[in-house]
Design an enzyme around this catalytic site. Structure first.
Site, PDB file in Angstrom:
ATOM      1  N   TYR B 190       0.823  -1.210   0.000  1.00  0.00           N
ATOM      2  CA  TYR B 190       0.000   0.000   0.000  1.00  0.00           C
ATOM      3  C   TYR B 190       0.861   1.267   0.000  1.00  0.00           C
ATOM      4  CZ  TYR B 190      -3.301   3.491   1.800  1.00  0.00           C
ATOM      5  OH  TYR B 190      -4.057   4.618   1.987  1.00  0.00           O
ATOM      6  N   TYR B 241     -13.067  12.306   0.689  1.00  0.00           N
ATOM      7  CA  TYR B 241     -13.259  12.054   2.113  1.00  0.00           C
ATOM      8  C   TYR B 241     -14.527  12.745   2.601  1.00  0.00           C
ATOM      9  CZ  TYR B 241      -8.402  10.898   1.255  1.00  0.00           C
ATOM     10  OH  TYR B 241      -7.262  10.390   0.728  1.00  0.00           O
ATOM     11  N   VAL B 259      -3.179  13.376  -0.605  1.00  0.00           N
ATOM     12  CA  VAL B 259      -2.536  14.356   0.286  1.00  0.00           C
ATOM     13  C   VAL B 259      -1.255  14.934  -0.289  1.00  0.00           C
ATOM     14  CG1 VAL B 259      -3.495  13.520   2.474  1.00  0.00           C
ATOM     15  CG2 VAL B 259      -1.352  12.546   1.587  1.00  0.00           C
TER      16      VAL B 259
END
Lengths: 310, 310, 310, 310
Positions: B190, B241, B259
């Protein structure tokens, strides 16, 4: 295959379904409705109306009224509304109160009950409930072009007598100053708004302005194009409570459901669709209505997530 | 006004902004990026590429990789994926663990961290992380048509050293059996996936299949039309989100942020857009990137919520 | 009726019970224990030891070790501990992670798992786990006056292999800086502490300092009177997870349970009591152990909530 | 040092404190109280009454009334009460509604507002509020042996006008069937109960039955010994809202606070204590009152967690 045939076949398919969900029983008047009913109406951008099943049977629009109430409230106070109501999916049930505690009395969006109560508070605007109710009814009749649309007073009374969770939500927000009129007046107005009865035909007609970027088919402007898009966006992200993501995934067009079993769905620039079947799924959305819209979207290719001419 | 001018003006407007958000600092390597950077790239359905600003500067795509990882995982296990990951907006921050406790280790959607970790677990498929990482990198290079795309090992190492919340999420889901490989292998994969670096140009190119109903511009099919629409739907409802609703409201097109400051946005049948500016807003999405997309949508009329030819 | 008879009758009553709760199965080694076992040991302020049933059978003390670990940690860092751990009942399950998210990585009290992991982190104090484990073992042996007390390495290994929720808790708190050593070292120490095996006799002896306002029966001072009272207070308010209020209501004396089926209960100035029966109730506390203590309290009049000489 | 001197010194110490907390302002009538007031009254098991400061000044007992209301309700329905109210600390603020949603309208304990509203519903018992209010007033007068105790109607009216959160709680529980009378009647009764005014002297006298294992000093039995212990246990675990654990830790005796600034504390077999100072800490408990009780416990050795004769 042409749209008329598709709509007819969808209605036929729905008629053969054994499982139909459960009719809402928390409002006694609604519990009386026959779960075997199914209706669908599609009005296209070029003005065609295609219906099947019980498309002319009036039903309680319930939370679908939140779309029209939001439209009115934005007309009154504009973007100031967003100081009092959020624009995010809630991640909770339609009548959850938990989120209000975490976020200081600001509901997550105007389509959960708490948010719709704030919208009703805005629409009350210092008047008596009957004034706000009258304005709402006139607005819906104008949108649909049908003065026969009316409120079922027995349903409104039934909700008033049993709507303790909505009373809890309203009092809770009043404690934070986010409901400004007395709670009984706000809910009086809110319960009447929810008790408006419309047929699929009337509901599809009333939804045309959202298909037409804010214009009424008579040429008048109901809302600006930007506002129409934003209402559609809210319907897509928040229109089916905590199953909104699933509806967007499976159906792919903005829609707003009500516990009366209706769903209003908008294909921008293409069609406004109303379906009705009173049995609900676990999230409180029409079971067959959702299936019917899924089949419709699949067979027509209607989806806001695919190229315009698929 | 033509698109080239619009894009140039947007880049110019963003350059004059004083407030630019805050660069993510929880990954030390990311904190080093200059907040003054801004890039944009738009690739249209007819193959034009329009760029402005730092459009050829590679940046860490971070959570944008979740779109590509989801595409791969659906290719491996199909709709069985949805037994392990939901499709609903979360109503919580990107790294929230609370929801997992309430819902027995099933993440709400594949775009919050917990969901993406399950997707990484699926993509690992019994192999070593380097196999899964290699497959992901080849897939992204194929989508963009650019073999220069690479992983920043320093960023991956930085996340491995500091990713305690992701470790908590993974262990938590492993306790429920919803992470099936050892946690360090899943997160190893990941963190590398998140550390892929791409420029706006490369990212826009990689997003073309979502604009094209699942087809690669070379004619190959990446995913079925239905799957492409569904990925777009998930981007719209869950891609930002707990600000996904706001993005849908203000911008009105599917998008996925990271991000690192990038956002990939899809206008089905029209364009794939990538923006990048490393300063983030309070929800962890690119501050200027969101503004740029809002201006782009306003000026072009691009919105999935308006008629196709507004 | 004298205490010896009461204890014997309680053991006899428990032997006739059909329902005995369920043995913990999340730690495979613990799942092997025979649910029919029951033991009780009472040591009085004047030094008498009264036992019945399997009072000399060692069992895994599990969370009861949190009492001894807390005592050690307060000796190391004093009231600074309370900057890192709260003192309130949690209102959640023993392994809940939700509360940590709401309160920024600060566990509600030292007797839920998250709090005990912070305590283990304090007790590690920069050393290797074997140092902290050795210190804990020496401390418990000293309190009980019995060097035969040992750690069951198979249980410790079993927890290490399956303790994903505890790993999640530890990583989560490490993300907030409230776990300061590497997670594997902290949990290595914590799992060994939980795997200490003691009999009811040994456990009751080890609890004497809490009955004696902090003194060891050999005359030494283990903790100050104020600290002993405070540990007792925490046992009463937080010692049975989310059934602490019920235990206080029904039994009325401070107690700490463990998923191995043991409970240590303290009647200040009167007696220290240990019971053991491996079947658990829904809250993870010994089913028969709780019933036995309730009968004991009822028949002796022992309660911190009644006049000293009832 | 004798108790008279200790009490006098505590009152003197409290008089020198600069920080005194903040007077509750959510009930307008309460906000008018002078924050400089402090009173204390201690009645011992042998009948001595020791007072200092404003011990004869009546104040609004507010939530302290929940102790007396619980005693009455247990007399009416016995342990059936526990089907409708839990016995666990809440882990939430006194007026939280979140917990009710998670636990289907069952409040966690009778000392948070929601629980006390259920108790008021029980005490209403089909009668008009004035009947229940009259019964409560007679009961408190009997306990204190003082017929001068009265209700402040202005405070009751003030709460009725502003108690939106309590209305929300009551409607919410009514939706679950856990409030059975009309909400306005239940809250009418509840607000009057909270508006009882007592002085420290009267309150300490009223608390004697909890010190005396359920007996009235006149020899009558108010409740059984078992019930008295259980009420004390609930006061200890739940009497200070989400600071109950801290109060048990620091003070170590059962206590119940009210937002009027009073606290009733019970040392079983030894003393009943009432303190009053209107400034509150962040948890809604009297700031100086808590400090005074902490000093009292420290200097007298009173604690349910230490040997009876320390």
């Amino acid at each position: 295959m042409d749209l008329v045939t598709i709509i007819a076949e969808i209605a036929a398919h729905m008629g053969t379904r054994d499982h139909r969900g459960r009719v809402a029983n928390y409002i006694p008047e609604l519990a009386k409705v026959d779960p075997a009913r199914f209706g669908i109406a599609v009005v296209t951008v070029d003005g065609r109306m295609i219906t099947a099943g019980d498309a002319d049977e009036p039903f309680s629009i319930q939370s679908i009224s939140k779309v029209f109430a939001l439209t009115l409230a934005l007309g009154k106070v504009g973007d100031q509304l967003w100081d009092r109501v959020g624009r995010e999916p809630s991640g909770n049930a339609f009548n959850s109160i938990t989120q209000l505690e975490h976020e200081q009395g600001i509901p997550r969006n105007p389509f959960i009950n708490a948010g719709a109560i704030v919208v009703a508070d805005v629409n009350l605007g210092g008047h008596q409930p009957r004034v706000a109710i009258g304005e709402m009814l006139r607005f819906v009749r104008y949108l649909a072009g049908d003065d026969a649309i009316a409120i079922n007073e027995a349903v409104a009374a039934s909700e008033t007598a049993t709507g303790h969770r909505n009373m809890a939500l309203a009092h809770y927000m009043r404690a934070f100053g986010n409901v400004r009129h007395p709670v009984d007046l706000v809910l009086g107005s809110y319960f009447h708004q929810c008790a408006i009865e419309m047929s699929c035909r009337q509901l599809a007609l009333a939804g045309r302005y959202l298909m037409l970027d804010g214009r009424h088919p008579d040429g008048g402007r109901v809302v600006s194009p930007r506002r129409a898009r934003r209402i559609n966006a809210l319907m897509l992200t928040c229109g089916h409570y905590d199953a909104s993501g699933d509806f967007a995934f499976r159906v792919g067009i903005p829609g707003k459901s009500g516990v009366g079993g209706g769903i209003l769905a908008i294909v921008p620039g293409v069609a406004a669709v109303a379906v009705w079947s009173p049995g609900l799924n676990d999230n409180g959305n029409s079971y067959l209505g959702t299936l019917a819209l899924e089949e419709l979207a699949r067979r027509t290719g209607w989806s806001v997530f695919s190229p315009p001419d698929p």
